[in-house]
Design a protein around this motif. Structure first.
Motif, PDB file in Angstrom:
ATOM      1  N   ASN A   2       0.624  -1.324   0.061  1.00  0.00           N
ATOM      2  CA  ASN A   2      -0.043   0.179  -0.062  1.00  0.00           C
ATOM      3  C   ASN A   2       0.844   1.117  -0.034  1.00  0.00           C
ATOM      4  N   GLN A   3       0.739   2.222  -0.920  1.00  0.00           N
ATOM      5  CA  GLN A   3       1.547   3.325  -1.078  1.00  0.00           C
ATOM      6  C   GLN A   3       0.587   4.445  -1.323  1.00  0.00           C
ATOM      7  N   SER A   4       0.880   5.726  -0.552  1.00  0.00           N
ATOM      8  CA  SER A   4      -0.235   6.643  -0.540  1.00  0.00           C
ATOM      9  C   SER A   4       0.697   8.248  -0.972  1.00  0.00           C
ATOM     10  N   GLN A  56      -4.944   1.822  -8.890  1.00  0.00           N
ATOM     11  CA  GLN A  56      -4.205   3.027  -8.669  1.00  0.00           C
ATOM     12  C   GLN A  56      -5.284   4.437  -8.870  1.00  0.00           C
ATOM     13  N   GLN A  57      -5.051   5.170  -7.948  1.00  0.00           N
ATOM     14  CA  GLN A  57      -6.391   6.205  -8.048  1.00  0.00           C
ATOM     15  C   GLN A  57      -5.846   7.738  -8.265  1.00  0.00           C
ATOM     16  N   ASN A  91       2.564   7.017 -10.071  1.00  0.00           N
ATOM     17  CA  ASN A  91       3.054   5.918  -9.389  1.00  0.00           C
ATOM     18  C   ASN A  91       3.282   4.840 -10.465  1.00  0.00           C
ATOM     19  N   ASN A 100      -1.804  -1.249  -4.117  1.00  0.00           N
ATOM     20  CA  ASN A 100      -2.760  -0.214  -3.920  1.00  0.00           C
ATOM     21  C   ASN A 100      -1.963   1.070  -3.854  1.00  0.00           C
ATOM     22  N   GLN A 101      -2.055   2.042  -4.812  1.00  0.00           N
ATOM     23  CA  GLN A 101      -1.216   3.308  -4.943  1.00  0.00           C
ATOM     24  C   GLN A 101      -2.386   4.571  -5.031  1.00  0.00           C
ATOM     25  N   SER A 102      -2.345   5.311  -4.275  1.00  0.00           N
ATOM     26  CA  SER A 102      -3.096   6.853  -4.322  1.00  0.00           C
ATOM     27  C   SER A 102      -2.110   7.942  -4.734  1.00  0.00           C
ATOM     28  N   ASN A 103      -2.587   9.082  -5.243  1.00  0.00           N
ATOM     29  CA  ASN A 103      -1.813  10.195  -5.638  1.00  0.00           C
ATOM     30  C   ASN A 103      -1.463  10.051  -7.390  1.00  0.00           C
TER      31      ASN A 103
END
Length: 230
Positions: A34-36, A81-82, A63, A57-60
């Motif tokens: 998980n990375q934010s 990815q979000q 990535n 799972n990546q946000s921002n």
């Protein structure tokens, strides 16, 4: 204990802003990253295993996520990815009955899935923004299923199933404009379905084999569709 060790390594690497690599094997194992943050990189490798789960799972934005699987059976590989301008890559080789999925919720995202000598795999790519690109390449296997779903406009979907048989491809592009879909199959007993809604969308379908089926459905105005069967 191995999953716990992976989690501890992930936490430490994130704190230092490093890229992450996790390796798992055997059976019934789980690897999750998980990375934010921004401009993060994550990778998971699973080889010679069965019933494993790999999740990133990546946000921002900006990535990069990569999952590689070799000689695996009934494994799950999933990337979510979000953000914007993200890249996702999943490769599977020499296995079967695997489930692969990519979800990207931003704009200008890229998703690539490459599968070689796979049997009865299910692959899904979902993109819900503008100007995204999805590519699925399946070669040398059979009874595989690949689908791309894209929303809004300016998206590109490229699906190829080569030297395979009894496989199917589905592309759905809805609610947008200037979307592009290209599908290629070389084998027998294969099917292609392309659905596009909106304006000025383009669909190309090419099949080289026997007992193949192709359907293109377009709603709206200014579309172009081409089907070639050899």
């Amino acid at each position: 204990m191995k999953v716990k060790s992976i989690s501890l390594a992930v936490t430490a690497a994130l704190a230092l802003g490093f890229s992450i690599g996790a390796v798992a094997g055997t059976q019934n194992e789980t690897a999750t990253i998980n990375q934010s943050g921004v401009a993060q990189s994550a990778s998971i490798d699973q080889n010679n295993s069965a019933n494993d789960v790999a999740t990133i799972n990546q946000s921002n934005f900006r990535n990069d996520a990569s999952i590689n699987e070799k000689n695996t059976g009934s494994n799950t590989a999933a990337v979510t990815q979000q953000g914007q301008k993200d890249d996702a890559s999943i490769k599977t080789t020499g296995g079967g009955y695997n489930w692969t999925s990519v979800y990207q919720g931003g704009n200008h995202d890229d998703a690539t899935v490459k599968q070689t000598n796979e049997i009865a795999d299910t692959t899904k790519v979902t993109q819900t923004g503008d100007y995204n690109s999805a590519s699925i390449q399946q070669s040398g296997g059979h009874n595989n299923y690949a689908t791309v779903t894209q929303s809004y406009g300016g998206n590109t979907a490229d699906l190829a199933q080569e030297e395979a048989y009894s496989s199917s491809t589905t592309i759905g592009q809805g609610g947008g404009f200037a979307n592009y879909a290209s599908t290629t199959q070389s084998g027998t007993n294969e099917s292609i379905s392309v659905s596009q809604n909106g304006y000025f969308n383009t669909a190309f379908v090419s099949q080289n084999g026997s007992n193949d089926h192709a359907t293109v459905s377009q709603q709206g105005s200014g579309h172009y569709a081409s089907i070639t069967q050899h």
